[in-house]
Design an enzyme around this catalytic site. Structure first.
Site, PDB file in Angstrom:
ATOM      1  N   LYS A  36       0.805  -1.236   0.000  1.00  0.00           N
ATOM      2  CA  LYS A  36       0.000   0.000   0.000  1.00  0.00           C
ATOM      3  C   LYS A  36       0.830   1.274   0.000  1.00  0.00           C
ATOM      4  O   LYS A  36       0.449   2.253  -0.638  1.00  0.00           O
ATOM      5  CB  LYS A  36      -0.990   0.001   1.166  1.00  0.00           C
ATOM      6  CG  LYS A  36      -0.356   0.086   2.539  1.00  0.00           C
ATOM      7  CD  LYS A  36      -1.409  -0.054   3.641  1.00  0.00           C
ATOM      8  CE  LYS A  36      -0.756   0.001   5.001  1.00  0.00           C
ATOM      9  NZ  LYS A  36      -1.657  -0.406   6.090  1.00  0.00           N
ATOM     10  N   ARG A 131      -8.972   0.182  16.695  1.00  0.00           N
ATOM     11  CA  ARG A 131      -9.228   0.503  15.302  1.00  0.00           C
ATOM     12  C   ARG A 131     -10.199  -0.569  14.828  1.00  0.00           C
ATOM     13  O   ARG A 131     -11.212  -0.771  15.484  1.00  0.00           O
ATOM     14  CB  ARG A 131      -7.910   0.577  14.498  1.00  0.00           C
ATOM     15  CG  ARG A 131      -8.064   1.462  13.253  1.00  0.00           C
ATOM     16  CD  ARG A 131      -6.793   1.557  12.403  1.00  0.00           C
ATOM     17  NE  ARG A 131      -6.523   0.328  11.671  1.00  0.00           N
ATOM     18  CZ  ARG A 131      -5.553   0.198  10.760  1.00  0.00           C
ATOM     19  NH1 ARG A 131      -4.760   1.222  10.486  1.00  0.00           N
ATOM     20  NH2 ARG A 131      -5.355  -0.952  10.139  1.00  0.00           N
TER      21      ARG A 131
END
Ligand SMILES: *Cc1c(COP(=O)(O)O)cnc(C)c1O
Length: 370
Positions: A36, A131
């Site tokens: 990414k 998260r």
């Protein structure tokens, strides 16, 4: 050569990846190489795979599409929950995705059935970082319902720590994940292929000699790309921290007063830089700015100091001889700076050949983010 540019040493990246893959495979852990930060760069992905990563992970469907368009057919894992609006795209190109919501798994199931595909699901568990993740108490219920969706295969479970709240992936957290895996297998009479323990922050735990339990996979980005332990930013033993360098070119150079004639309230983006009281410092401007990279994440070479930056100008000082117009300066980067530079359309990528120390296929700026 074009500037600014990221010079990417694929040989060093290969070394980092192969070294960690070998160390981790000795303790039964496979590596999903995360692309990414490089926007799914095919050359990076090929390097990670050839060095032993068993799959490529990326958080964005666009990046996985870029890999597929480049002809990379390796196992691809979407490491952020798909958006409901993207389930068809995800099912079409990713083999597996990390999931926390039944509505999205439902969407993936419908899309996969239409496309006559099977989509793998790894259920993410919340273990303290707050998260993504299913609360442990709810996990069995989510597993039960996931198993009912057609064209969905439950691949395993995973967790992600040290990303938002700084909760460390330690032996207790990993033992908790292992026991959740055991509990699911016992309750449903199945085998989970994957127990994915986390990211680069897990490397110290994984290689620390303790019990690894059921954890058999890590998703690694920064540790491979920059060779650093993300818990303390220290280099990992035996790895390169300079696989990526950012090169910028000098466009102005000379002596300037050490103090501004008018006291401006502030620089465009940060504190007004000052060379006050230093006398005779030679300043230079590089054609690089905050629109290219997070300047705070740049480490200049010895003898050069960053004084400040605005959108398009980076001002540096050098105590020794002045920098020449057209001269290039190479910086090392933090992960955040690397992500920014990779994302800027103004920064070219130049890949260095694995064998010869020679640039291959420079990727022109403005076409690099395809
Ligand atoms: C980004 C990410 C990773 C990789 O993180 P690094 O710190 O670069 O190793 C792994 N898993 C998930 C879910 C991520 O979002």
């Amino acid at each position: 050569m074009t500037a600014p540019r990221l010079e990417i040493d694929l040989k060093k990246l290969h070394h980092n990846t192969q070294t960690l893959v070998r160390r981790l495979s000795a303790v039964g852990i496979s590596v999903t190489g995360m692309s990414k930060a490089t926007l799914g760069s095919p050359k990076i992905a090929v390097t990670l795979l050839s060095a032993g990563a068993t799959a490529i992970g990326d958080s964005r469907v666009e990046n996985i599409e870029r890999l597929r368009n480049a002809g990379i057919s390796a196992k691809a894992v979407l490491t952020r929950s798909p958006m409901l609006s993207q389930v068809a795209r995800v099912s079409a190109i990713a083999d597996v995705s990390l999931n926390t919501e039944l509505d999205i798994i439902d969407g993936l199931s419908i899309a996969s059935r239409k496309a006559s595909r099977t989509h793998g699901v790894i259920l993410m568990v919340e273990l303290g970082d707050l998260r993504e993740g299913i609360m442990p108490a709810d996990l069995k219920d989510v597993v039960r319902r996931t198993l009912c969706f057609p064209n969905i295969a439950l691949e395993g479970i995973g967790t992600n720590l040290a990303c938002l709240s700084g909760v460390m992936p330690n032996a207790d957290k990993m033992a908790e994940l292992s026991s959740l895996a055991d509990g699911i297998e016992a309750a449903f009479g199945l085998h989970l292929n994957v127990v994915s323990g986390g990211n680069s922050a897990n490397v110290a735990w994984a290689l620390g000699g303790g019990r690894r339990g059921r954890v058999n996979n890590l998703r690694l980005g920064e540790a491979l790309l920059l060779g650093r332990d993300t818990l303390n930013r220290r280099p990992l033993v035996g790895l390169h921290t300079d696989s990526f360098t950012l090169v910028a070119e000098v466009i102005e150079s000379g002596n300037k007063p050490t103090e501004s004639r008018e006291r401006a309230p502030q620089g465009a983006f940060q504190e007004t830089p000052s060379t006050e009281g230093r006398g005779g410092v030679s300043r230079a401007i590089l054609a690089l700015g905050l629109q290219d990279v997070d300047i705070r994440g740049l480490a200049p070479p010895a003898g050069i100091e960053i004084l400040g930056a605005s959108g398009d100008h980076l001002v540096v000082a050098r105590a020794a001889s002045p920098l020449r117009i057209g001269e290039e300066v190479a910086f090392q980067l933090t992960y955040e700076a690397l992500v920014g530079a990779m994302t800027s359309p103004f920064v070219a990528e130049v890949y260095r050949d694995a064998d010869a120390d020679r640039a291959i296929d420079p990727v022109a700026p403005l076409s690099s983010a395809a």
